[in-house]
Design a protein around this motif. Structure first.
Motif, PDB file in Angstrom:
ATOM      1  N   ALA A  44     -13.083 -49.614  27.240  1.00  0.00           N
ATOM      2  CA  ALA A  44     -12.161 -50.669  27.705  1.00  0.00           C
ATOM      3  C   ALA A  44     -11.617 -50.419  29.124  1.00  0.00           C
TER       4      ALA A  44
ATOM      5  N   LEU B 228      -8.164 -50.627  31.441  1.00  0.00           N
ATOM      6  CA  LEU B 228      -6.562 -51.151  31.420  1.00  0.00           C
ATOM      7  C   LEU B 228      -6.614 -51.966  32.958  1.00  0.00           C
TER       8      LEU B 228
ATOM      9  N   SER C  62     -11.527 -55.721  27.205  1.00  0.00           N
ATOM     10  CA  SER C  62     -12.333 -55.207  26.103  1.00  0.00           C
ATOM     11  C   SER C  62     -13.353 -56.256  25.424  1.00  0.00           C
TER      12      SER C  62
ATOM     13  N   THR D  78       1.405 -51.462  24.110  1.00  0.00           N
ATOM     14  CA  THR D  78       0.752 -52.785  24.247  1.00  0.00           C
ATOM     15  C   THR D  78       1.823 -53.637  23.514  1.00  0.00           C
TER      16      THR D  78
ATOM     17  N   ILE E 255      -0.313 -55.014  28.350  1.00  0.00           N
ATOM     18  CA  ILE E 255       0.055 -53.746  28.506  1.00  0.00           C
ATOM     19  C   ILE E 255       1.589 -53.638  28.916  1.00  0.00           C
TER      20      ILE E 255
ATOM     21  N   LEU F  15      -9.788 -47.098  22.552  1.00  0.00           N
ATOM     22  CA  LEU F  15      -8.784 -48.303  22.627  1.00  0.00           C
ATOM     23  C   LEU F  15      -9.023 -49.616  21.834  1.00  0.00           C
TER      24      LEU F  15
ATOM     25  N   ASP G  23      -9.114 -57.865  23.571  1.00  0.00           N
ATOM     26  CA  ASP G  23      -9.257 -58.310  25.017  1.00  0.00           C
ATOM     27  C   ASP G  23      -8.068 -59.205  25.216  1.00  0.00           C
TER      28      ASP G  23
ATOM     29  N   VAL H 151      -5.271 -55.747  28.638  1.00  0.00           N
ATOM     30  CA  VAL H 151      -6.704 -55.015  28.262  1.00  0.00           C
ATOM     31  C   VAL H 151      -7.840 -55.911  28.443  1.00  0.00           C
TER      32      VAL H 151
END
Lengths: 132, 132
Positions: free
Chosen positions: A35, A37, A16, A60, A125, A117, A121, A14
């Motif tokens: 965010a 992916l 973010s 995740t 995933i 989401l 950070d 991720v």
């Protein structure tokens, strides 16, 4: 146990603006920012057919969660009675897999822009599925 | 990848009259029989508060699924065009984690009787969450 250990290899992570567990919402629909992916280019073919507007379930690995907790106060609220973790969505649990329902906003090669989401950070995933 | 491998330890397994992948429904709401979630007694405290009628999300490890597949014909139907696995619920995918929404029918210590579970007998369980 009659079954062996299971080894997962992350398929991405991720990206973010959320970098701090304390400030992250507990659920994606509670005000999470947009965010990315960021998926491994090696799994790019797995994204075939995903379009903006799709609703996906992202799995995740909550790598900062405690694994030896079996009972928690739901939502970290000490005024609520202790509950078994399997009756909650608490991150702390024996196998801390996060489950996130997100909406795809845009696609850029192996990167999917999503909303809703709440993972922070850098969170690995491990899987993505179409929402039912 | 910037992240390492992840090791899960199963928390139990499925006991089901479904023993054959070919005859199992593809989704739990498509006619799955009743089944047991047979959990390790060591995680019993994690079930605290679960009652008959609860809707749970069960995460399983689909140990018979192929991990090197990135595109599939949805629902195994060759007449449908190939799709990336991440836009499907196909079991074959890099980390074959199954996601199952079930209803609790009864509880017997570390064993939960559920309906709508399409996983086959012996499938390892890795996590349980309350459904949102």
């Amino acid at each position: 146990m009659t079954v062996a250990q299971i080894v997962l290899t992350p398929i991405g992570h991720v990206e973010s603006p959320l970098t701090d567990l304390a400030s992250a919402p507990k659920q994606g629909f509670e005000g999470a920012p947009e965010a990315w992916l960021a998926l491994d280019p090696r799994v790019l073919d797995g994204l075939d057919g995903i379009v903006a507007g799709d609703e996906l379930v992202v799995l995740t690995w909550l790598d900062r969660a405690e694994r030896d907790v079996l009972r928690v106060h739901p939502r970290g609220d000490a005024s609520r009675p202790l509950s078994g973790v399997f009756r909650t969505r608490s991150p702390g649990r024996p196998n801390p897999i996060g489950l996130h329902r997100v909406r795809v906003l845009a696609i850029d090669g192996p990167r999917l822009r999503v909303r809703d989401l709440e993972a922070i950070d850098g969170t690995p995933i491990v899987d993505i599925k179409i929402a039912l």
